[in-house]
Design a protein around this motif. Structure first.
Motif, PDB file in Angstrom:
ATOM      1  N   TYR A  78       0.643  -1.359  -0.122  1.00 22.01           N
ATOM      2  CA  TYR A  78       0.212   0.007   0.073  1.00 22.01           C
ATOM      3  C   TYR A  78       0.808   1.119  -0.087  1.00 22.01           C
ATOM      4  O   TYR A  78       0.546   2.212   0.575  1.00 22.01           O
ATOM      5  N   GLU A  79       1.888   1.143  -0.878  1.00 22.45           N
ATOM      6  CA  GLU A  79       2.764   2.457  -1.049  1.00 22.45           C
ATOM      7  C   GLU A  79       1.701   3.286  -1.745  1.00 22.45           C
ATOM      8  O   GLU A  79       0.718   3.152  -2.387  1.00 22.45           O
ATOM      9  N   TRP A  80       2.078   4.572  -1.935  1.00 21.82           N
ATOM     10  CA  TRP A  80       1.327   5.827  -2.294  1.00 21.82           C
ATOM     11  C   TRP A  80       1.087   5.507  -4.105  1.00 21.82           C
ATOM     12  O   TRP A  80      -0.069   5.632  -4.330  1.00 21.82           O
ATOM     13  N   SER A  81       2.252   5.214  -4.706  1.00 18.91           N
ATOM     14  CA  SER A  81       1.946   4.893  -6.210  1.00 18.91           C
ATOM     15  C   SER A  81       0.919   3.530  -6.448  1.00 18.91           C
ATOM     16  O   SER A  81       0.423   3.639  -7.148  1.00 18.91           O
ATOM     17  N   VAL A  83      -1.524   2.621  -4.363  1.00 15.14           N
ATOM     18  CA  VAL A  83      -2.775   3.131  -3.759  1.00 15.14           C
ATOM     19  C   VAL A  83      -3.376   4.018  -5.091  1.00 15.14           C
ATOM     20  O   VAL A  83      -4.502   3.722  -5.414  1.00 15.14           O
ATOM     21  N   ILE A  84      -2.607   4.920  -5.533  1.00 17.51           N
ATOM     22  CA  ILE A  84      -3.189   5.472  -6.534  1.00 17.51           C
ATOM     23  C   ILE A  84      -3.317   4.557  -7.815  1.00 17.51           C
ATOM     24  O   ILE A  84      -4.658   5.063  -8.464  1.00 17.51           O
ATOM     25  N   VAL A  99      -8.362   8.154  -3.690  1.00 19.11           N
ATOM     26  CA  VAL A  99      -7.241   8.483  -4.396  1.00 19.11           C
ATOM     27  C   VAL A  99      -6.588   9.862  -4.148  1.00 19.11           C
ATOM     28  O   VAL A  99      -5.464  10.122  -4.622  1.00 19.11           O
ATOM     29  N   VAL A 101      -6.264  11.869  -1.787  1.00 18.48           N
ATOM     30  CA  VAL A 101      -5.306  12.215  -0.436  1.00 18.48           C
ATOM     31  C   VAL A 101      -3.978  11.614  -0.900  1.00 18.48           C
ATOM     32  O   VAL A 101      -2.965  12.457  -0.861  1.00 18.48           O
ATOM     33  N   PRO A 102      -3.826  10.338  -1.452  1.00 15.05           N
ATOM     34  CA  PRO A 102      -2.393  10.183  -1.806  1.00 15.05           C
ATOM     35  C   PRO A 102      -1.906  11.020  -2.907  1.00 15.05           C
ATOM     36  O   PRO A 102      -0.548  11.186  -3.268  1.00 15.05           O
ATOM     37  N   PHE A 105      -0.685  14.053  -1.514  1.00 14.51           N
ATOM     38  CA  PHE A 105       0.745  14.005  -0.835  1.00 14.51           C
ATOM     39  C   PHE A 105       1.804  13.688  -1.628  1.00 14.51           C
ATOM     40  O   PHE A 105       2.928  14.167  -1.474  1.00 14.51           O
ATOM     41  N   PHE A 106       1.517  12.971  -2.834  1.00 17.19           N
ATOM     42  CA  PHE A 106       2.672  12.681  -3.921  1.00 17.19           C
ATOM     43  C   PHE A 106       3.148  14.117  -4.508  1.00 17.19           C
ATOM     44  O   PHE A 106       4.162  14.237  -4.650  1.00 17.19           O
ATOM     45  N   THR A 109       5.056  16.173  -1.980  1.00 17.11           N
ATOM     46  CA  THR A 109       6.486  15.661  -2.142  1.00 17.11           C
ATOM     47  C   THR A 109       7.145  16.081  -3.011  1.00 17.11           C
ATOM     48  O   THR A 109       8.341  16.540  -2.859  1.00 17.11           O
TER      49      THR A 109
END
Length: 136
Positions: A78-81, A83-84, A99, A101-102, A105-106, A109
């Motif tokens: 369940y890393e950001w990429s 999950v996206i 979708v 929210v990640p 944050f991506f 960052t």
């Protein structure tokens, strides 16, 4: 690094009997560490972009779980990429925050690293200008 090794002061240091370790730490690293830091920031941003693209193609960095033929593949870590890429279909449903929210944050960052990289580059350029003015 090979370009710096060909400089005259490296040859003089070798002639005077300096070890390879001394030459590396005292002569080569001070000349290349600024480029290494800037290069690290650029590579970090490019890695984030690569992971996002891999997530969209359902190739997850932390591992892929294939439950059965009817369900789409899921990310194991369940890393950001992941999950996206895995939950992009929720973007058009009643729960787009799953979708967004990640993605937010991506983006934050990536922008933060780009701004840090730009500031570090400006600092190194300013430090060089101050050094040149001081020498004159």
């Amino acid at each position: 690094m090979r370009h710096v090794e060909k400089e005259d002061f490296i040859e003089v240091s070798r002639t005077l009997g300096s070890s390879k370790r001394y030459i590396f730490f005292k002569h080569i690293i001070p000349h290349v560490y600024e480029k290494w830091i800037i290069s690290f920031g650029q590579q970090f941003i490019q890695t984030l972009q690569l992971l996002a693209h891999l997530g969209f193609m359902k190739l997850f960095f932390g591992g892929t779980h294939y439950p059965d033929d009817d369900t789409p593949p899921r990310t194991i870590s369940y890393e950001w990429s992941g999950v996206i890429g895995g939950d992009i279909s929720y973007l058009y449903s009643l729960q787009p925050w799953i979708v967004l929210v990640p993605i937010g944050f991506f983006i934050v960052t990536a922008i933060s690293v780009a701004l840090i990289n730009q500031s570090v580059k400006a600092y190194f350029e300013n430090k060089t200008m101050v050094r040149l003015k001081k020498d004159n």
